[in-house]
Design an enzyme around this catalytic site. Structure first.
Site, short mmCIF file in Angstrom:
data_model
loop_
_atom_site.label_atom_id
_atom_site.label_comp_id
_atom_site.label_asym_id
_atom_site.label_seq_id
_atom_site.Cartn_x
_atom_site.Cartn_y
_atom_site.Cartn_z
N ASP A 1 18.77 68.03 91.77
CA ASP A 1 17.61 67.13 91.60
C ASP A 1 17.01 66.61 92.90
O ASP A 1 16.49 65.49 92.94
CB ASP A 1 17.99 65.92 90.72
CG ASP A 1 18.60 66.34 89.41
OD1 ASP A 1 18.12 67.34 88.84
OD2 ASP A 1 19.55 65.68 88.96
N HIS B 1 13.27 67.50 85.17
CA HIS B 1 14.29 66.45 85.07
C HIS B 1 13.76 65.28 84.24
O HIS B 1 12.62 64.84 84.44
CB HIS B 1 14.69 65.96 86.46
CG HIS B 1 15.86 65.03 86.43
ND1 HIS B 1 17.15 65.48 86.24
CD2 HIS B 1 15.93 63.68 86.50
CE1 HIS B 1 17.97 64.44 86.21
NE2 HIS B 1 17.25 63.34 86.36
N ASN C 1 12.50 72.98 88.61
CA ASN C 1 13.34 72.34 87.60
C ASN C 1 12.60 71.18 86.94
O ASN C 1 11.74 70.55 87.55
CB ASN C 1 14.61 71.80 88.28
CG ASN C 1 15.55 71.12 87.31
OD1 ASN C 1 15.84 71.65 86.23
ND2 ASN C 1 16.04 69.95 87.68
#
Ligand code: GAR
Length: 192
Positions: free
Chosen positions: A146, A105, A103
């Site tokens: 996260d 962020h 991911n």
């Protein structure tokens, strides 16, 4: 055989675009599928422009069926890239792709992460806290928002007078520069 990348995105998809551009003529890897939860997402247009197949799924399909997993398995996807994808990844998907989901962020995790921390919300919180720097984090995905192991971070300075647009722009520049390269080097390290 080339490594195969699937990208999940919920919105504009400017990062997806950079990744598709980067791997368009790459001999090591290719983007084989774009997935989204949002039928209006501009990323679908971008996928069409690159003639890359896309799939829109519903909440029910994502959380209560194996359809998405089956599709990713059928396409023999090696790496799943979340590029502005806002839903939590279900345990079944994590189990089927261990250490293969990453991911992006828009902050220096562990700061400014967690549920509700996405897009402008992140930059507003950073400005409200008078931070002197911010940056981007690329990390492995686990069951929490996260929280997985960090793969890459890069930073920028917040100057006096920088507003939301400026901070967003500086972050986006770093994302576009680093995300495709980090994906490429990660794929090189992954066993086939
Ligand atoms: C990116 O800035 C990414 O860091 C952020 O969404 C944006 C998507 O932009 N992701 C998150 O906030 C995840 N928590 P894009 O659609 O133009 O690539």
């Amino acid at each position: 055989m080339k490594k195969r990348i699937a990208i999940f995105a919920s919105g504009s998809g400017s990062n997806a675009q950079k990744i598709m551009e980067h791997f368009k003529r790459n001999t090591e890897a290719e983007v084989v599928l774009i997935l989204t939860n949002n039928p209006q997402a501009y990323v679908l247009q971008r996928a069409d422009n690159f003639e890359i197949p896309s799939h829109v799924f519903t909440r029910q399909e994502f959380y209560e069926s194996d359809d998405v997993i089956k599709m990713l398995k059928t396409l023999q996807v090696d790496l799943i890239v979340l590029a502005g994808f806002l839903w939590l990844v279900p345990p079944s998907l994590l189990k089927n792709f261990p250490n293969k989901i990453i991911n992006l962020h828009p902050a220096l995790l562990p700061k400014y992460g967690g549920k509700g921390m996405y897009g402008d919300n992140v930059h507003k919180a950073i400005l409200a806290a008078n931070e002197e720097e911010s940056g981007i984090t690329i990390h492995f995905v686990n069951e929490e928002f996260d929280e997985g192991e960090v793969i890459h971070q890069s930073k920028f300075k917040i100057e006096e007078g920088d507003n939301l647009e400026m901070v967003k722009f500086k972050g986006q520049q770093l994302e576009h520069l680093h995300f495709p390269k980090v994906i490429e080097s990660l794929l090189k390290k992954m066993k086939s």
